[in-house]
Design an enzyme around this catalytic site. Structure first.
Site, PDB file in Angstrom:
ATOM      1  N   SER A 240       0.830  -1.226   0.000  1.00  0.00           N
ATOM      2  CA  SER A 240       0.000   0.000   0.000  1.00  0.00           C
ATOM      3  C   SER A 240       0.856   1.264   0.000  1.00  0.00           C
ATOM      4  O   SER A 240       0.548   2.229  -0.721  1.00  0.00           O
ATOM      5  CB  SER A 240      -0.971  -0.002   1.184  1.00  0.00           C
ATOM      6  N   HIS A 270      -1.936  -8.969   1.881  1.00  0.00           N
ATOM      7  CA  HIS A 270      -1.633  -7.699   2.571  1.00  0.00           C
ATOM      8  C   HIS A 270      -2.767  -7.421   3.573  1.00  0.00           C
ATOM      9  O   HIS A 270      -3.104  -8.290   4.385  1.00  0.00           O
ATOM     10  CB  HIS A 270      -1.461  -6.622   1.493  1.00  0.00           C
ATOM     11  N   HIS A 317       5.698 -12.873   7.337  1.00  0.00           N
ATOM     12  CA  HIS A 317       5.952 -11.473   6.947  1.00  0.00           C
ATOM     13  C   HIS A 317       7.153 -11.414   6.019  1.00  0.00           C
ATOM     14  O   HIS A 317       8.078 -12.216   6.134  1.00  0.00           O
ATOM     15  CB  HIS A 317       6.204 -10.588   8.177  1.00  0.00           C
ATOM     16  N   ARG A 326       3.007  -4.941  16.688  1.00  0.00           N
ATOM     17  CA  ARG A 326       1.620  -4.468  16.574  1.00  0.00           C
ATOM     18  C   ARG A 326       0.663  -5.557  17.057  1.00  0.00           C
ATOM     19  O   ARG A 326      -0.400  -5.275  17.598  1.00  0.00           O
ATOM     20  CB  ARG A 326       1.310  -4.072  15.119  1.00  0.00           C
ATOM     21  N   ASP A 372      -2.349  -8.620  11.622  1.00  0.00           N
ATOM     22  CA  ASP A 372      -3.707  -9.012  11.256  1.00  0.00           C
ATOM     23  C   ASP A 372      -4.251 -10.180  12.074  1.00  0.00           C
ATOM     24  O   ASP A 372      -5.462 -10.423  12.080  1.00  0.00           O
ATOM     25  CB  ASP A 372      -3.761  -9.375   9.760  1.00  0.00           C
TER      26      ASP A 372
END
Ligand code: NMX
Ligand code: MLT
Length: 443
Positions: A240, A270, A317, A326, A372
């Site tokens: 992105s 993604h 990743h 995160r 995610d």
């Protein structure tokens, strides 16, 4: 002039000579080399992008302007009565590298409030779309539809000078970013709540007004602030951010560039992985048919997914080689606010089992969870159960990082992006030493 633009202007003047000196005096200095594996394999590890806004260390994870996630949350001014910072303070911090004062933060809050109103035609466009259009299609379309508002285009057509490009990009970025939470809420309520819209509250901040327009009570405002900040930036090479940077490098304005970046975020490898995680969990629970999840049946379901040739969403990743901080930040939020939630317990069980399964499977370079794997649990707990909307939340957050980046791209005069291609035959010739890579030319 807004305080933030004034500060940014000073920072731009400070930074420009550094970039110009590097280009003028050190342009030939090597910072790496490219192998055949990297050229075919998605450019992994090729150092060819520059940003000072965030940096991703494979072992430590993301730092925003040099600060880790806990340091960032601790440093920035907080919304009164809230444990989380203003998103507006974070925007100042990403753009300038400085922690704003409370007064400076409130100046940005007012600037965003002044630009919050979404043009009426955006609703008309969204309502004309099929109701089963994916929320990411609606989000990208809404952004693109507003391109006619671009200040950059108006000033460009009037002959704006190159060193003012950042100023017009800043104006577009501010106007666009300020509207995104309301646009996201408009899509949510249009798609899932019978188009019963909630008017913006002019007194609220970015995160607070988002929660209000979505129709979710406290502490969802804090969830929103945390979520937007965590998802904002992950240096420049992710799809992105890179897409937004690439499109903007043609001097396509912020509306075109962000809409394209959002399209990249919509891929399952993604940002869409956050909806895929929930989908995987729901399918797994359906198969259990009411039985308790156990490490054994989770393990079996993970293997079933891998054996079917699919990826385990939320794991792996391209850069990280340990658990994503995160993920950890969201896990800690869950431990504090929803420790007994069954979905949270299941996600923890997957965390216990999946890295071992992926390691045994032997393909992925990183068996640990990414952002995610944990994010949908929090949304689900607070009542946002329409998981195909989750990537829009990621998109609102990601806009903060990529819009800050393209503002700086224009400030530093980065040119149109245009790396060089080679043919398969050229690679074969270099591999077999029929030619030396120098003979491929350097342009
Ligand atoms: N499950 C199964 N296989 C995997 C996974 C996974 N979670 N992650 C990587 N692999 C496979 C990958 O498909 C590749 O297989 P093959 O050789 O057959 O092509 C092999 O392992 C090597 O891949 P890596 O070099 O480890 O990973 P790469 O850098 O190519 O891709 C991701 C990174 C993130 C695309 C990949 O790990 C993945 O597909 N993860 C699942 C989807 C996901 O969670 N994406 C979200 C990423 C974060 N975000 O928000 O963007
Ligand atoms: C991101 O936040 O963009 C993802 O973790 C993917 C990446 O960094 O490549």
């Amino acid at each position: 002039m807004a305080k933030l633009k004034e500060r940014l202007s000073a920072k731009v003047q400070e930074q420009r000579p550094r970039t110009q000196k590097l280009l003028k005096e050190h342009a030939d200095v090597k910072i790496g080399e490219v192998t055949i594996g990297q050229a075919i394999g998605g450019g992994r590890g090729v150092r060819m992008l520059v940003t000072d806004i965030s940096y991703l260390d494979p072992m430590e994870g993301i730092r925003f302007r040099g600060k880790t996630i806990p340091e960032t949350f601790a440093a920035l001014p907080k919304v009164p009565g809230s444990g989380y910072p203003y998103v507006e303070a974070f925007w100042w911090f990403l753009l300038t590298g400085d922690v704003p004062t409370n007064e400076e933060t409130l100046d940005v809050v007012r600037e965003f409030q002044a630009h919050r109103e979404v043009p009426a035609y955006v609703g008309t466009v969204l309502r004309a779309m099929p109701r089963d259009a994916h929320p990411m299609v609606m989000f990208s379309t809404a952004i693109l539809a507003m391109e006619r508002e671009s200040t950059f285009v108006k000033r460009y057509n009037q002959g704006m000078k190159k060193d003012e490009y950042w100023d017009a990009t800043y104006d577009d970025a501010t106007s666009l970013l300020a509207k995104l939470p309301s646009i996201a809420a408009l899509i949510y309520r249009l798609k899932y709540k019978g188009d019963a819209q909630i008017a913006a509250d002019p007194k609220l901040d970015f995160g607070g007004n988002f929660a209000h327009q979505m129709g979710f009570a406290k502490p969802y405002d804090d969830v929103a602030r945390m979520y937007f900040i965590l998802h904002s930036d992950h240096e420049s090479g992710n799809v992105s951010a890179h897409t937004t940077h690439l499109v903007a490098s043609a001097l396509s304005d912020a509306y075109y560039a962000l809409s394209a970046g959002i399209d990249g975020l919509a891929g399952p490898l993604h940002g869409l992985a956050n909806q895929e995680v929930l989908r995987w969990i729901m399918k797994f629970q359906e198969k259990l048919g009411g039985a308790e999840p156990t490490e054994e049946n989770v393990k079996q379901a993970l293997w079933d997914t891998l054996k079917a040739g699919q990826v385990i969403p939320g794991y792996g990743h391209a850069v990280l080689r340990k658990t994503d901080p995160r993920y950890v930040a969201q896990m800690e939020f869950c431990q504090k606010h929803l420790p007994h939630d069954p979905l949270f317990k299941l996600v923890n069980m997957i965390y216990k089992v999946a890295p071992g399964v992926l390691t045994e499977h032997g393909k992925t370079k990183n068996p640990w969870p990414n952002v995610d794997a944990q994010s949908g649990v929090i949304q689900w707990y607070y009542g946002l159960k329409e998981w195909d909307f989750y990537t829009v939340l990621f998109g609102v957050g990601r806009a903060i990082g990529v819009l800050a980046n393209i503002t700086w791209d224009r400030a530093l005069g980065y040119p149109i992006e245009r790396p060089k291609s080679v043919t398969t035959k050229m690679l074969e010739d270099v591999a077999s030493k029929a030619i030396h890579h120098d003979e491929l030319g350097s342009d």
